[in-house]
Write a protein that holds these residues in place. Structure first.
Motif, short mmCIF file in Angstrom:
data_model
loop_
_atom_site.label_atom_id
_atom_site.label_comp_id
_atom_site.label_asym_id
_atom_site.label_seq_id
_atom_site.Cartn_x
_atom_site.Cartn_y
_atom_site.Cartn_z
N ILE A 29 -23.27 35.50 -42.20
CA ILE A 29 -22.33 35.74 -43.31
C ILE A 29 -22.95 35.25 -44.62
O ILE A 29 -22.91 35.94 -45.64
CB ILE A 29 -20.97 35.04 -43.03
CG1 ILE A 29 -20.26 35.74 -41.87
CG2 ILE A 29 -20.09 35.04 -44.28
CD1 ILE A 29 -19.08 34.98 -41.30
N ALA A 30 -23.61 34.07 -44.56
CA ALA A 30 -24.25 33.52 -45.75
C ALA A 30 -25.37 34.43 -46.25
O ALA A 30 -25.65 34.51 -47.45
CB ALA A 30 -24.80 32.12 -45.45
N GLU A 31 -26.01 35.16 -45.30
CA GLU A 31 -27.08 36.11 -45.69
C GLU A 31 -26.50 37.43 -46.19
O GLU A 31 -27.24 38.33 -46.56
CB GLU A 31 -27.97 36.40 -44.47
CG GLU A 31 -28.90 35.28 -44.07
CD GLU A 31 -29.39 35.43 -42.63
OE1 GLU A 31 -29.25 36.52 -42.03
OE2 GLU A 31 -29.89 34.42 -42.09
N GLY A 32 -25.19 37.58 -46.16
CA GLY A 32 -24.56 38.80 -46.67
C GLY A 32 -24.25 39.83 -45.60
O GLY A 32 -23.83 40.95 -45.91
N VAL A 33 -24.44 39.50 -44.32
CA VAL A 33 -24.13 40.44 -43.24
C VAL A 33 -22.61 40.48 -43.07
O VAL A 33 -21.97 39.42 -42.99
CB VAL A 33 -24.81 40.00 -41.91
CG1 VAL A 33 -24.48 40.98 -40.79
CG2 VAL A 33 -26.31 39.84 -42.10
N PRO A 34 -22.00 41.70 -43.03
CA PRO A 34 -20.53 41.76 -42.86
C PRO A 34 -20.14 41.50 -41.40
O PRO A 34 -20.10 42.42 -40.58
CB PRO A 34 -20.20 43.19 -43.27
CG PRO A 34 -21.45 43.98 -43.06
CD PRO A 34 -22.62 43.02 -43.14
N VAL A 35 -19.87 40.25 -41.08
CA VAL A 35 -19.54 39.86 -39.70
C VAL A 35 -18.02 39.91 -39.50
O VAL A 35 -17.27 39.42 -40.34
CB VAL A 35 -20.08 38.45 -39.40
CG1 VAL A 35 -19.59 37.96 -38.04
CG2 VAL A 35 -21.60 38.43 -39.46
N THR A 36 -17.59 40.52 -38.41
CA THR A 36 -16.17 40.48 -38.03
C THR A 36 -15.94 39.17 -37.30
O THR A 36 -16.46 38.94 -36.22
CB THR A 36 -15.83 41.67 -37.11
OG1 THR A 36 -16.17 42.88 -37.81
CG2 THR A 36 -14.36 41.69 -36.76
N GLU A 37 -15.17 38.29 -37.91
CA GLU A 37 -15.03 36.90 -37.46
C GLU A 37 -13.84 36.72 -36.51
O GLU A 37 -12.69 36.80 -36.94
CB GLU A 37 -14.78 36.04 -38.70
CG GLU A 37 -15.86 35.04 -39.01
CD GLU A 37 -15.98 33.95 -37.97
OE1 GLU A 37 -15.26 33.96 -36.98
OE2 GLU A 37 -16.84 33.09 -38.17
N LEU A 38 -14.13 36.52 -35.24
CA LEU A 38 -13.06 36.30 -34.27
C LEU A 38 -13.33 35.01 -33.49
O LEU A 38 -13.12 34.95 -32.28
CB LEU A 38 -12.96 37.49 -33.31
CG LEU A 38 -12.63 38.84 -33.97
CD1 LEU A 38 -12.83 39.99 -33.00
CD2 LEU A 38 -11.21 38.84 -34.49
#
Ligand SMILES: Cc1ncc(COP(=O)(O)O)c(C=O)c1O
Length: 393
Positions: A29-38
């Motif tokens: 996420i910090a690198e800008g990857v759109p992670v779906t956070e579950l």
């Protein structure tokens, strides 16, 4: 530097805290990857504005000094009345200590009942901090294993065997990570064993407002149990107040008196404006709690619909709390391998079952903390991914 205490350097046991997938997701996420956070149990709504208004008004009105250590009387009374109404057990202000969240309550409760070197039992799968809490008070953690095929409910014979020489047992219903809500007969079996062994029961009930099936029964309500049970409560989950750090311990008056001494020498209480906000939240009644819980009820129904008939991934029936456990063993992968592969391939972050103990190996925990349509889409992707893996396995 001088040596650190053994107690603090060994908190994580074997050195791994089981959060590698979580940290990897955070890094992506910090690198800008759109992670779906579950991954974690953080609501997708924030604390209700009415509670924040009460917090502000209290602080602006001057309630920013030291608050009385056991908790303000009105809040202790409100918690006591709530617990008495839910459990039927006579509960007074003297039975309640206000704590900075359930986590601090878990620590204090074990400080109160475990001597250094005492064996402290906890049920596997477990909330990730449990073994660390037990080690932090100098106790020796011992698991009570459970089985996926038995709904992750602790079985009496297994508990009986594990309880030899133990000082305490920590249980959690509704359960994180499994979603199990312990039925009466399970709790009665637990009560019999802890009574026979003259042990303390620590009952973590922080998800008591999130029950989708059956009813929540506090073991403190079972005959003879009020004198040997410490109940851990919190407003983190019930009122989406995770960041406010407000919870409580309910137990026998003599134990609470000693716990107040511990609080005087550790936390020195909870900020008054947080307590006033908590009081407002509790007095707002069941409708506010239902509003906070409702999205998880809906998403559990979504999960049941999406997972129905799936071969590669099986949903463990969840009667409560804000997570679903999925059995991914048919993919041939461990929970950790599956979670890492899902993260790298589809940028969906879930927790490996192994983070919650060996009984949850080959499972993953999915937090239902995403808006409904995105939650459903993520589950569908997860199922397709699992199906592909199972075919190749
Ligand atoms: C089972 C369980 N107990 C206790 C806690 C700690 O909650 P709190 O925010 O009240 O410290 C959590 C938080 O996720 C939890 O899942």
């Amino acid at each position: 530097m001088p040596a650190l205490s053994h107690r603090i350097t060994t908190l994580n046991g074997d050195g791994s805290d089981g959060w590698d997938v979580f940290y990897r997701a955070r890094a992506m996420i910090a690198e800008g990857v759109p992670v779906t956070e579950l991954t974690i149990g953080e609501h997708d709504i924030r604390t209700d504005p009415s509670i924040l208004k009460a917090m502000y008004e209290s602080a602006a009105g001057g309630h920013t000094g030291y608050a009385i250590v056991p908790g303000i009387s009105a809040l202790r009374d409100e918690v006591a009345a709530r617990v008495q109404a839910q459990s039927g057990v006579r509960t007074r202000r003297e039975n309640v200590l206000i704590t900075p969240g359930g986590q601090a309550g878990l620590f204090a409760a074990h400080m109160a009942v475990c001597m250094p070197g005492d064996v402290a039992l906890f049920v596997d799968p477990y909330y990730a901090t449990y073994p660390g809490v037990l080690r932090s008070v100098g106790a020796v953690p011992r698991t009570v294993p459970t089985r996926s095929s038995q709904g992750f409910l602790p079985q009496r014979d297994v508990l009986e065997a594990a309880s030899e020489g133990a000082a305490s047992l920590l249980i959690n219903t509704p359960n994180n990570p499994t979603g199990a809500v312990y039925p009466r007969d399970t709790l009665e079996g637990i009560a019999e064993v802890v009574t026979k062994r003259d042990m303390w029961l620590i009952s973590d009930e922080v998800y008591d407002t999130q029950v989708w099936e059956g009813t929540h029964l506090s073991p403190r309500a079972l005959p003879g149990m009020a004198e040997r049970t410490l109940v851990i409560g919190s407003m983190s989950k019930s009122h989406a107040m995770t960041g406010s750090r407000i919870g409580w311990i309910v137990g026998p008056e003599d134990a609470i008196t000693c716990l107040v001494d511990l609080a005087t020498n550790t936390t020195y209480g909870v900020p008054g404006y947080i307590q006033d906000a908590a009081l407002f939240g509790l007095r707002a009644g069941a409708s506010l709690e239902a509003h906070v819980a409702e999205p998880f009820r809906r998403r559990r129904a979504i999960a049941e619909r999406v997972l129905a008939g799936q071969q590669a991934v099986r949903m463990i029936p969840a009667q409560g709390a804000m997570y679903v456990m999925l059995d991914v063993r048919a993919t041939g992968m461990s929970g950790e391998e599956f979670a890492f592969a899902l993260l790298e391939t589809h940028h969906i972050a879930v927790m490996p079952g192994e983070s919650f103990g060996q009984s949850a190996a080959g499972h993953i925990r999915v937090a239902m903390t995403l808006e409904d349509s995105r939650f459903e889409a993520a589950l569908r992707t997860l199922c397709e991914f699992a199906a592909g893996l199972a075919k190749a396995a």
